[in-house]
Design a protein around this motif. Structure first.
Motif, PDB file in Angstrom:
ATOM      1  N   PRO A   1       0.812  -1.216   0.000  1.00 60.22           N
ATOM      2  CA  PRO A   1       0.000   0.000   0.000  1.00 60.22           C
ATOM      3  C   PRO A   1       0.846   1.266   0.000  1.00 60.22           C
ATOM      4  CG  PRO A   1       0.176  -0.845   2.232  1.00 60.22           C
ATOM      5  CD  PRO A   1       0.967  -1.783   1.356  1.00 60.22           C
ATOM      6  N   ALA A   2       0.287   2.320  -0.586  1.00 61.80           N
ATOM      7  CA  ALA A   2       0.901   3.650  -0.531  1.00 61.80           C
ATOM      8  C   ALA A   2      -0.225   4.672  -0.452  1.00 61.80           C
ATOM      9  CB  ALA A   2       1.774   3.907  -1.756  1.00 61.80           C
ATOM     10  N   MET A   3      -0.319   5.358   0.686  1.00 59.87           N
ATOM     11  CA  MET A   3      -1.399   6.322   0.896  1.00 59.87           C
ATOM     12  C   MET A   3      -0.949   7.712   0.445  1.00 59.87           C
ATOM     13  SD  MET A   3      -2.870   3.755   1.819  1.00 59.87           S
ATOM     14  CE  MET A   3      -4.079   2.870   2.748  1.00 59.87           C
ATOM     15  N   VAL A   4      -0.701   7.858  -0.837  1.00 56.92           N
ATOM     16  CA  VAL A   4      -0.236   9.131  -1.407  1.00 56.92           C
ATOM     17  C   VAL A   4      -1.464   9.876  -1.899  1.00 56.92           C
ATOM     18  CG1 VAL A   4       1.262  10.223  -3.106  1.00 56.92           C
ATOM     19  CG2 VAL A   4       1.950   8.070  -2.030  1.00 56.92           C
ATOM     20  N   ASP A   5      -1.920  10.857  -1.123  1.00 52.29           N
ATOM     21  CA  ASP A   5      -3.221  11.468  -1.392  1.00 52.29           C
ATOM     22  C   ASP A   5      -3.198  12.990  -1.362  1.00 52.29           C
ATOM     23  OD1 ASP A   5      -2.863  11.898   1.316  1.00 52.29           O
ATOM     24  OD2 ASP A   5      -4.774  11.019   1.934  1.00 52.29           O
ATOM     25  N   ASN A   6      -2.021  13.584  -1.574  1.00 56.47           N
ATOM     26  CA  ASN A   6      -1.993  15.048  -1.657  1.00 56.47           C
ATOM     27  C   ASN A   6      -1.778  15.464  -3.107  1.00 56.47           C
ATOM     28  OD1 ASN A   6       0.945  16.021  -2.174  1.00 56.47           O
ATOM     29  ND2 ASN A   6       1.171  14.419  -0.606  1.00 56.47           N
ATOM     30  N   PRO A   7      -2.294  16.638  -3.494  1.00 59.38           N
ATOM     31  CA  PRO A   7      -2.265  17.020  -4.909  1.00 59.38           C
ATOM     32  C   PRO A   7      -0.871  17.292  -5.452  1.00 59.38           C
ATOM     33  CG  PRO A   7      -3.153  18.806  -3.556  1.00 59.38           C
ATOM     34  CD  PRO A   7      -3.041  17.612  -2.665  1.00 59.38           C
ATOM     35  N   HIS A   8       0.120  17.502  -4.589  1.00 58.63           N
ATOM     36  CA  HIS A   8       1.479  17.753  -5.064  1.00 58.63           C
ATOM     37  C   HIS A   8       2.158  16.477  -5.546  1.00 58.63           C
ATOM     38  CE1 HIS A   8       1.110  21.756  -3.372  1.00 58.63           C
ATOM     39  NE2 HIS A   8       0.748  21.206  -2.217  1.00 58.63           N
ATOM     40  N   GLU A   9       1.762  15.314  -5.012  1.00 58.74           N
ATOM     41  CA  GLU A   9       2.436  14.061  -5.311  1.00 58.74           C
ATOM     42  C   GLU A   9       1.562  13.020  -5.996  1.00 58.74           C
ATOM     43  OE1 GLU A   9       5.554  13.884  -1.563  1.00 58.74           O
ATOM     44  OE2 GLU A   9       3.538  13.044  -1.293  1.00 58.74           O
TER      45      GLU A   9
ATOM     46  N   GLY B   1     -15.068   8.330   0.286  1.00 59.88           N
ATOM     47  CA  GLY B   1     -15.626   8.270   1.632  1.00 59.88           C
ATOM     48  C   GLY B   1     -15.615   9.586   2.380  1.00 59.88           C
ATOM     49  N   THR B   2     -14.485  10.293   2.375  1.00 59.27           N
ATOM     50  CA  THR B   2     -14.388  11.571   3.096  1.00 59.27           C
ATOM     51  C   THR B   2     -13.703  12.598   2.188  1.00 59.27           C
ATOM     52  OG1 THR B   2     -12.316  10.812   4.140  1.00 59.27           O
ATOM     53  CG2 THR B   2     -14.347  10.565   5.417  1.00 59.27           C
ATOM     54  N   PRO B   3     -14.323  12.995   1.099  1.00 58.39           N
ATOM     55  CA  PRO B   3     -13.662  13.889   0.149  1.00 58.39           C
ATOM     56  C   PRO B   3     -13.500  15.301   0.702  1.00 58.39           C
ATOM     57  CG  PRO B   3     -15.950  13.559  -0.480  1.00 58.39           C
ATOM     58  CD  PRO B   3     -15.691  12.643   0.674  1.00 58.39           C
ATOM     59  N   GLN B   4     -12.307  15.839   0.531  1.00 54.02           N
ATOM     60  CA  GLN B   4     -11.993  17.227   0.851  1.00 54.02           C
ATOM     61  C   GLN B   4     -11.438  17.884  -0.415  1.00 54.02           C
ATOM     62  OE1 GLN B   4     -12.722  18.480   3.850  1.00 54.02           O
ATOM     63  NE2 GLN B   4     -13.316  16.493   4.717  1.00 54.02           N
ATOM     64  N   ASP B   5     -11.355  19.204  -0.421  1.00 54.45           N
ATOM     65  CA  ASP B   5     -10.907  19.883  -1.634  1.00 54.45           C
ATOM     66  C   ASP B   5      -9.529  19.402  -2.071  1.00 54.45           C
ATOM     67  OD1 ASP B   5     -13.247  21.328  -1.792  1.00 54.45           O
ATOM     68  OD2 ASP B   5     -12.429  23.124  -0.836  1.00 54.45           O
ATOM     69  N   ASP B   6      -8.605  19.251  -1.122  1.00 58.84           N
ATOM     70  CA  ASP B   6      -7.255  18.810  -1.482  1.00 58.84           C
ATOM     71  C   ASP B   6      -7.248  17.380  -2.008  1.00 58.84           C
ATOM     72  OD1 ASP B   6      -6.052  21.189  -0.930  1.00 58.84           O
ATOM     73  OD2 ASP B   6      -5.136  20.562   0.959  1.00 58.84           O
ATOM     74  N   THR B   7      -8.008  16.498  -1.362  1.00 61.59           N
ATOM     75  CA  THR B   7      -7.992  15.113  -1.830  1.00 61.59           C
ATOM     76  C   THR B   7      -8.710  14.981  -3.173  1.00 61.59           C
ATOM     77  OG1 THR B   7      -9.903  14.658  -0.390  1.00 61.59           O
ATOM     78  CG2 THR B   7      -7.736  14.013   0.416  1.00 61.59           C
ATOM     79  N   VAL B   8      -9.717  15.789  -3.411  1.00 64.05           N
ATOM     80  CA  VAL B   8     -10.365  15.760  -4.722  1.00 64.05           C
ATOM     81  C   VAL B   8      -9.393  16.228  -5.802  1.00 64.05           C
ATOM     82  CG1 VAL B   8     -12.191  16.783  -6.124  1.00 64.05           C
ATOM     83  CG2 VAL B   8     -12.703  15.945  -3.828  1.00 64.05           C
ATOM     84  N   ALA B   9      -8.609  17.270  -5.510  1.00 65.28           N
ATOM     85  CA  ALA B   9      -7.581  17.688  -6.462  1.00 65.28           C
ATOM     86  C   ALA B   9      -6.576  16.572  -6.706  1.00 65.28           C
ATOM     87  CB  ALA B   9      -6.873  18.939  -5.940  1.00 65.28           C
TER      88      ALA B   9
ATOM     89  N   ASP C   1     -22.091  14.460  -7.746  1.00 63.45           N
ATOM     90  CA  ASP C   1     -21.550  15.095  -8.953  1.00 63.45           C
ATOM     91  C   ASP C   1     -20.107  14.661  -9.194  1.00 63.45           C
ATOM     92  OD1 ASP C   1     -23.934  16.396  -9.368  1.00 63.45           O
ATOM     93  OD2 ASP C   1     -23.255  18.326  -8.554  1.00 63.45           O
ATOM     94  N   LEU C   2     -19.324  14.577  -8.122  1.00 66.62           N
ATOM     95  CA  LEU C   2     -17.936  14.143  -8.250  1.00 66.62           C
ATOM     96  C   LEU C   2     -17.878  12.699  -8.741  1.00 66.62           C
ATOM     97  CD1 LEU C   2     -14.898  14.548  -7.811  1.00 66.62           C
ATOM     98  CD2 LEU C   2     -15.250  13.917  -5.402  1.00 66.62           C
ATOM     99  N   ALA C   3     -18.743  11.847  -8.228  1.00 66.32           N
ATOM    100  CA  ALA C   3     -18.767  10.454  -8.678  1.00 66.32           C
ATOM    101  C   ALA C   3     -19.063  10.372 -10.167  1.00 66.32           C
ATOM    102  CB  ALA C   3     -19.801   9.665  -7.879  1.00 66.32           C
ATOM    103  N   HIS C   4     -20.029  11.153 -10.638  1.00 67.36           N
ATOM    104  CA  HIS C   4     -20.351  11.154 -12.069  1.00 67.36           C
ATOM    105  C   HIS C   4     -19.173  11.679 -12.898  1.00 67.36           C
ATOM    106  CE1 HIS C   4     -24.493   9.815 -12.022  1.00 67.36           C
ATOM    107  NE2 HIS C   4     -24.755  10.631 -11.015  1.00 67.36           N
TER     108      HIS C   4
END
Length: 274
Positions: A56-64, A80-88, A119-122
């Motif tokens: 596993p690799a939990m790389v979830d920031n928009p820079h990487e 599950g818990t979308p935030q603006d940064d994780t969506v980016a 909307d994000l899922a679509h």
């Protein structure tokens, strides 16, 4: 060993032996799975991947996220818990995965219940995931339904089969989780009937299954086989774990053990697939 791929025809499903061979391939490859997933399940998801034979690799920031998706074996995008940064990060990772040919799995958690999430899922479905994995209500929501009760489904898997089939013009495979798991593409349908009710009592099992599908998708060019093998691995392991556990807490511990200890031969002999 490279697993055999069955012909893509309406009368062909996957066999127990093919599921076992794909487990063997996973263990030989140790695929690296990037997980952009919800904060509730990160630790559990990582442990499930490790026990199953993946990394596993939990790389979830928009820079990487985009850069990592180009080198990962597979990618999970979980809402599950979308935030603006994780969506980016999701958007960057999906774009990079598409460019690199990295298989990716979308888990549209709680789609249908909240407008922004839906909307994000679509949006993500339109980008062509390799696999969409969800409960029946989530899959129905992607087809225009109302969704379930939060993360809980209020529909049976059989009720979502037509909706799932309708998604296959944009998605290669749809996996509908439930008492009987249904995995399908435009022409083929696999039913898997293992598992135990305690799977619903451990937070994050479904989310971890999405990550496991991403791992398996890195080990075969047949995503229907990949999603079916991941489901079989988890649910057969659940049968083994439940036989030793006394409740959901001990079941979770035994499930990790069973994911690691399950052999291809045991999977082939114990899976109920049709």
């Amino acid at each position: 060993m490279t697993p055999s791929t069955p012909p893509n025809s309406a009368d062909t499903t996957v066999t127990a032996d093919q599921l076992a061979t794909t487990l063997e391939a996973l263990r030989g490859a140790t695929p690296l799975v990037q997980c952009i997933t919800n904060t509730v399940v990160q630790n559990w998801t990582a442990n499930v991947l490790l026990a199953a034979g993946a990394a596993p690799a939990m790389v979830d920031n928009p820079h990487e996220a985009g850069g990592f998706a180009r080198v990962a074996s597979g990618l999970l995008v979980n809402l599950g818990t979308p935030q603006d940064d994780t969506v980016a990060a999701m958007r960057a990772a999906v774009a990079a995965a598409g460019a690199a040919g990295t298989p990716w799995v979308l888990d549209p958690v709680a789609a249908g219940g909240l407008a922004w999430r839906t909307d994000l899922a679509h949006e993500l479905v339109a980008l062509g995931p390799t696999v969409v994995r969800g409960n029946p209500s989530e899959v129905l929501a992607l087809a225009g339904g109302t969704g379930g009760r939060g993360v809980d489904s209020t529909d049976a898997p059989e009720a979502a089969v037509d909706a799932a089939r309708g998604l296959t013009d944009r998605v290669r495979v749809v996996a509908v989780s439930g008492e009987v798991d249904h995995v399908l593409n435009a022409t083929r349908l696999v039913r898997l009937s293992n598992g135990h009710p305690w799977l619903t009592k451990v937070t994050g099992v479904g989310c971890a299954l999405g990550a496991l599908m991403a791992a398996y998708a890195a080990c075969t060019d047949d995503p229907l086989l990949a999603a079916s093998a991941a489901t079989a691995h988890l649910t057969v392991a659940a049968d083994e774990a439940a036989a030793q556990a006394q409740g959901p807490g001990s079941f979770a511990v035994h499930l990790l053990d069973a994911l690691e200890l399950l052999t291809p031969d045991q999977l082939a002999s114990r899976v109920r697939v049709s």
